[in-house]
Design a protein around this motif. Structure first.
Motif, PDB file in Angstrom:
ATOM      1  N   GLY A  23     -42.186  59.333 -62.768  1.00  0.00           N
ATOM      2  CA  GLY A  23     -41.579  60.298 -63.494  1.00  0.00           C
ATOM      3  C   GLY A  23     -41.215  59.735 -64.690  1.00  0.00           C
ATOM      4  N   ILE A  24     -40.411  58.720 -64.568  1.00  0.00           N
ATOM      5  CA  ILE A  24     -39.832  58.268 -65.820  1.00  0.00           C
ATOM      6  C   ILE A  24     -40.975  57.882 -66.905  1.00  0.00           C
ATOM      7  CG2 ILE A  24     -39.352  55.875 -65.093  1.00  0.00           C
ATOM      8  CD1 ILE A  24     -36.497  56.395 -66.940  1.00  0.00           C
ATOM      9  N   SER A  25     -41.847  57.107 -66.460  1.00  0.00           N
ATOM     10  CA  SER A  25     -43.205  56.665 -67.148  1.00  0.00           C
ATOM     11  C   SER A  25     -43.981  57.647 -67.648  1.00  0.00           C
ATOM     12  CB  SER A  25     -43.708  55.542 -66.341  1.00  0.00           C
ATOM     13  OG  SER A  25     -43.020  54.392 -66.177  1.00  0.00           O
ATOM     14  N   GLN A  26     -43.993  58.839 -66.893  1.00  0.00           N
ATOM     15  CA  GLN A  26     -45.139  59.970 -67.244  1.00  0.00           C
ATOM     16  C   GLN A  26     -44.516  60.646 -68.402  1.00  0.00           C
ATOM     17  OE1 GLN A  26     -44.878  63.337 -64.511  1.00  0.00           O
ATOM     18  NE2 GLN A  26     -46.925  63.965 -64.829  1.00  0.00           N
ATOM     19  N   GLU A  27     -43.274  60.491 -68.828  1.00  0.00           N
ATOM     20  CA  GLU A  27     -42.458  60.817 -70.192  1.00  0.00           C
ATOM     21  C   GLU A  27     -43.046  60.080 -71.400  1.00  0.00           C
ATOM     22  OE1 GLU A  27     -38.679  62.680 -69.653  1.00  0.00           O
ATOM     23  OE2 GLU A  27     -38.624  61.606 -67.847  1.00  0.00           O
ATOM     24  N   SER A  28     -43.625  58.859 -71.087  1.00  0.00           N
ATOM     25  CA  SER A  28     -44.045  58.058 -72.049  1.00  0.00           C
ATOM     26  C   SER A  28     -45.616  57.862 -72.118  1.00  0.00           C
ATOM     27  CB  SER A  28     -43.794  56.539 -71.680  1.00  0.00           C
ATOM     28  OG  SER A  28     -42.460  56.521 -72.339  1.00  0.00           O
ATOM     29  N   GLY A  29     -46.065  58.845 -71.387  1.00  0.00           N
ATOM     30  CA  GLY A  29     -47.743  59.331 -71.238  1.00  0.00           C
ATOM     31  C   GLY A  29     -48.454  58.404 -70.368  1.00  0.00           C
ATOM     32  N   ASN A 202     -20.264  53.920 -49.847  1.00  0.00           N
ATOM     33  CA  ASN A 202     -19.792  54.903 -50.356  1.00  0.00           C
ATOM     34  C   ASN A 202     -20.101  55.391 -51.708  1.00  0.00           C
ATOM     35  OD1 ASN A 202     -18.412  55.531 -47.855  1.00  0.00           O
ATOM     36  ND2 ASN A 202     -16.860  54.029 -48.241  1.00  0.00           N
ATOM     37  N   ALA A 203     -21.207  54.804 -52.277  1.00  0.00           N
ATOM     38  CA  ALA A 203     -21.497  55.089 -53.662  1.00  0.00           C
ATOM     39  C   ALA A 203     -22.009  56.514 -53.727  1.00  0.00           C
ATOM     40  CB  ALA A 203     -22.901  54.441 -53.783  1.00  0.00           C
ATOM     41  N   MET A 204     -21.887  57.067 -55.137  1.00  0.00           N
ATOM     42  CA  MET A 204     -22.060  58.301 -55.470  1.00  0.00           C
ATOM     43  C   MET A 204     -23.761  58.454 -55.586  1.00  0.00           C
ATOM     44  SD  MET A 204     -21.259  61.020 -58.344  1.00  0.00           S
ATOM     45  CE  MET A 204     -19.674  61.528 -57.739  1.00  0.00           C
ATOM     46  N   LEU A 205     -24.339  59.505 -54.996  1.00  0.00           N
ATOM     47  CA  LEU A 205     -26.033  59.515 -55.520  1.00  0.00           C
ATOM     48  C   LEU A 205     -26.242  60.574 -56.232  1.00  0.00           C
ATOM     49  CD1 LEU A 205     -27.372  59.042 -51.701  1.00  0.00           C
ATOM     50  CD2 LEU A 205     -27.099  57.532 -53.479  1.00  0.00           C
ATOM     51  N   ILE A 206     -26.927  60.356 -57.327  1.00  0.00           N
ATOM     52  CA  ILE A 206     -27.202  61.285 -58.403  1.00  0.00           C
ATOM     53  C   ILE A 206     -28.912  61.329 -58.383  1.00  0.00           C
ATOM     54  CG2 ILE A 206     -27.328  62.091 -60.677  1.00  0.00           C
ATOM     55  CD1 ILE A 206     -24.471  60.906 -61.103  1.00  0.00           C
ATOM     56  N   GLU A 207     -29.473  62.418 -58.208  1.00  0.00           N
ATOM     57  CA  GLU A 207     -30.899  62.653 -58.450  1.00  0.00           C
ATOM     58  C   GLU A 207     -31.260  63.429 -59.877  1.00  0.00           C
ATOM     59  OE1 GLU A 207     -34.414  63.829 -55.510  1.00  0.00           O
ATOM     60  OE2 GLU A 207     -33.145  65.875 -56.423  1.00  0.00           O
ATOM     61  N   VAL A 208     -32.173  62.760 -60.651  1.00  0.00           N
ATOM     62  CA  VAL A 208     -32.371  63.414 -62.112  1.00  0.00           C
ATOM     63  C   VAL A 208     -34.047  63.449 -61.891  1.00  0.00           C
ATOM     64  CG1 VAL A 208     -32.679  63.028 -64.352  1.00  0.00           C
ATOM     65  CG2 VAL A 208     -30.745  62.006 -63.217  1.00  0.00           C
ATOM     66  N   ASN A 209     -34.500  64.799 -61.568  1.00  0.00           N
ATOM     67  CA  ASN A 209     -35.935  65.074 -61.469  1.00  0.00           C
ATOM     68  C   ASN A 209     -36.032  66.591 -61.647  1.00  0.00           C
ATOM     69  OD1 ASN A 209     -38.429  65.690 -60.135  1.00  0.00           O
ATOM     70  ND2 ASN A 209     -38.230  63.583 -59.145  1.00  0.00           N
ATOM     71  N   PRO A 210     -36.937  67.036 -62.247  1.00  0.00           N
ATOM     72  CA  PRO A 210     -37.351  68.231 -62.635  1.00  0.00           C
ATOM     73  C   PRO A 210     -37.557  69.190 -61.445  1.00  0.00           C
ATOM     74  CG  PRO A 210     -38.662  67.001 -64.289  1.00  0.00           C
ATOM     75  CD  PRO A 210     -38.144  66.080 -63.151  1.00  0.00           C
ATOM     76  N   GLU A 211     -38.039  68.433 -60.461  1.00  0.00           N
ATOM     77  CA  GLU A 211     -38.278  69.214 -59.181  1.00  0.00           C
ATOM     78  C   GLU A 211     -37.731  68.724 -58.206  1.00  0.00           C
ATOM     79  OE1 GLU A 211     -42.478  68.327 -58.690  1.00  0.00           O
ATOM     80  OE2 GLU A 211     -42.963  69.295 -60.914  1.00  0.00           O
ATOM     81  N   LYS A 212     -37.461  69.910 -57.031  1.00  0.00           N
ATOM     82  CA  LYS A 212     -36.747  69.324 -55.776  1.00  0.00           C
ATOM     83  C   LYS A 212     -37.619  68.280 -55.083  1.00  0.00           C
ATOM     84  CE  LYS A 212     -34.510  71.280 -51.875  1.00  0.00           C
ATOM     85  NZ  LYS A 212     -34.651  72.853 -50.930  1.00  0.00           N
ATOM     86  N   THR A 213     -36.933  67.254 -54.396  1.00  0.00           N
ATOM     87  CA  THR A 213     -37.610  66.448 -53.456  1.00  0.00           C
ATOM     88  C   THR A 213     -37.167  66.580 -51.931  1.00  0.00           C
ATOM     89  OG1 THR A 213     -36.271  64.713 -53.811  1.00  0.00           O
ATOM     90  CG2 THR A 213     -37.761  64.998 -55.605  1.00  0.00           C
ATOM     91  N   GLU A 214     -37.838  65.699 -51.159  1.00  0.00           N
ATOM     92  CA  GLU A 214     -37.189  65.502 -49.905  1.00  0.00           C
ATOM     93  C   GLU A 214     -35.840  65.042 -49.731  1.00  0.00           C
ATOM     94  OE1 GLU A 214     -40.373  63.595 -47.330  1.00  0.00           O
ATOM     95  OE2 GLU A 214     -41.823  64.745 -48.132  1.00  0.00           O
ATOM     96  N   VAL A 221     -25.226  64.786 -56.375  1.00  0.00           N
ATOM     97  CA  VAL A 221     -25.346  65.680 -57.675  1.00  0.00           C
ATOM     98  C   VAL A 221     -26.929  65.642 -57.590  1.00  0.00           C
ATOM     99  CG1 VAL A 221     -25.030  65.897 -60.012  1.00  0.00           C
ATOM    100  CG2 VAL A 221     -23.240  64.701 -58.842  1.00  0.00           C
ATOM    101  N   THR A 222     -27.483  66.879 -58.237  1.00  0.00           N
ATOM    102  CA  THR A 222     -28.931  67.035 -58.559  1.00  0.00           C
ATOM    103  C   THR A 222     -28.843  67.490 -59.880  1.00  0.00           C
ATOM    104  OG1 THR A 222     -29.102  69.120 -57.494  1.00  0.00           O
ATOM    105  CG2 THR A 222     -29.839  67.139 -56.188  1.00  0.00           C
ATOM    106  N   ILE A 223     -29.713  66.861 -60.689  1.00  0.00           N
ATOM    107  CA  ILE A 223     -29.889  67.364 -62.033  1.00  0.00           C
ATOM    108  C   ILE A 223     -31.249  67.700 -62.201  1.00  0.00           C
ATOM    109  CG2 ILE A 223     -29.993  66.696 -64.509  1.00  0.00           C
ATOM    110  CD1 ILE A 223     -26.965  66.546 -63.349  1.00  0.00           C
ATOM    111  N   ARG A 224     -31.634  68.868 -62.416  1.00  0.00           N
ATOM    112  CA  ARG A 224     -33.073  69.577 -62.460  1.00  0.00           C
ATOM    113  C   ARG A 224     -33.590  69.472 -63.849  1.00  0.00           C
ATOM    114  NH1 ARG A 224     -34.159  67.987 -58.633  1.00  0.00           N
ATOM    115  NH2 ARG A 224     -33.391  68.853 -56.698  1.00  0.00           N
ATOM    116  N   ASN A 225     -33.692  68.145 -64.341  1.00  0.00           N
ATOM    117  CA  ASN A 225     -34.140  67.827 -65.731  1.00  0.00           C
ATOM    118  C   ASN A 225     -35.112  66.423 -65.915  1.00  0.00           C
ATOM    119  OD1 ASN A 225     -34.624  68.334 -68.593  1.00  0.00           O
ATOM    120  ND2 ASN A 225     -32.682  69.293 -68.632  1.00  0.00           N
ATOM    121  N   THR A 226     -35.709  66.076 -66.972  1.00  0.00           N
ATOM    122  CA  THR A 226     -36.466  64.812 -67.022  1.00  0.00           C
ATOM    123  C   THR A 226     -35.514  63.880 -67.420  1.00  0.00           C
ATOM    124  OG1 THR A 226     -36.590  65.228 -69.566  1.00  0.00           O
ATOM    125  CG2 THR A 226     -38.315  66.320 -67.840  1.00  0.00           C
TER     126      THR A 226
END
Length: 241
Positions: A23-29, A202-214, A221-226
């Motif tokens: 997903g992160i590379s898709q933003e570079s085409g 005990n690390a915090m987990l953050i997801e950065v993804n425009p779409e919901k995942t499994e 924390v979930t961030i629904r963005n690129t």
């Protein structure tokens, strides 16, 4: 502000581990395997990336990789890649990437583990020769000095990850205070177990993804963005602290 709730916790994040995917590379085409971009000349890319496909038709698989490589070489890191690199000014940052494109290193990240190999590396299918690709091959499929076929030094579906790289990835995940899962749905094993190792610390987990995942329900924390939009904002929290 996407990360407003984390403002007071920034000082607690000494070691930040990123797990990144297509997903992160898709933003570079760079097209992803899955979805509408996953087809190449009417072939399913997910079926081409297997050892069986390679032995069935090495010429076809090499054509695909040559085309992918030229696409990757013309791509530039986006603001997501650059933000991860900039974060090194403020914390110990490690990138565990499933991508084979080298864009994290191009952006300036200095501690990158390529879980699935690199598109610029080759190895022999028989002997222990491996190297970086310096020029285009004059023959297809290219041959090793020993006379056997060369292959891209990447991990195909059904193959094991390089053991030394995977062991280091587990250690970094185990030591993290914060793990950010960016641009990946984490459906591929064993990379999808990395958040479990982070949680053991005990690390915090953050997801950065425009779409919901499994994995979304497992995140703190979930961030629904690129990544290109969200990660620069995350880095700005460190600048104001």
């Amino acid at each position: 502000m996407m990360f407003e709730s984390l403002k007071d916790q920034i000082k607690n994040f000494q070691k930040i581990v990123f797990v990144t995917g297509a997903g992160i590379s898709q933003e570079s085409g760079i097209p992803t395997f899955r979805g509408k971009d996953g087809l190449w000349r009417n072939y399913d890319a997910m079926k081409l990336a297997t050892i069986d496909a390679f032995y069935d038709n090495p010429r076809l698989v090499w054509e695909w990789y040559n085309e992918r490589r030229s696409n990757i070489f013309s791509a530039s890191p986006n603001d997501g890649h650059k933000a991860i690199a900039e974060l090194e000014k403020f914390a110990d940052v490690v990138v565990l990437t499933q991508n084979i494109d080298g864009l994290h290193q191009k952006a300036g990240s200095t501690n990158v583990l390529e879980l699935h190999g690199s598109i610029v590396k080759i190895k022999c299918t028989v002997c222990d020769f491996h190297n970086e690709i310096m020029t285009e091959f004059s023959e297809n499929p290219p041959l090793c000095k020993c006379g056997n076929i060369l292959r891209p030094d990447v991990v195909w579906f059904g193959e094991s990850l390089p053991q030394d790289v995977w062991e280091k990835a587990i250690i970094h995940a185990n030591q993290s205070d914060l793990m950010i899962i960016a641009g990946t749905s984490l459906v591929v094993s064993p990379a999808n177990t990395l958040p479990i190792y982070a949680k053991q610390n005990n690390a915090m987990l953050i997801e950065v993804n425009p779409e919901k995942t499994e994995m979304s329900s497992e995140m703190d924390v979930t961030i629904r963005n690129t990544s290109a939009k969200a990660l620069p904002e995350f880095v700005s929290l460190f600048k104001t602290n």
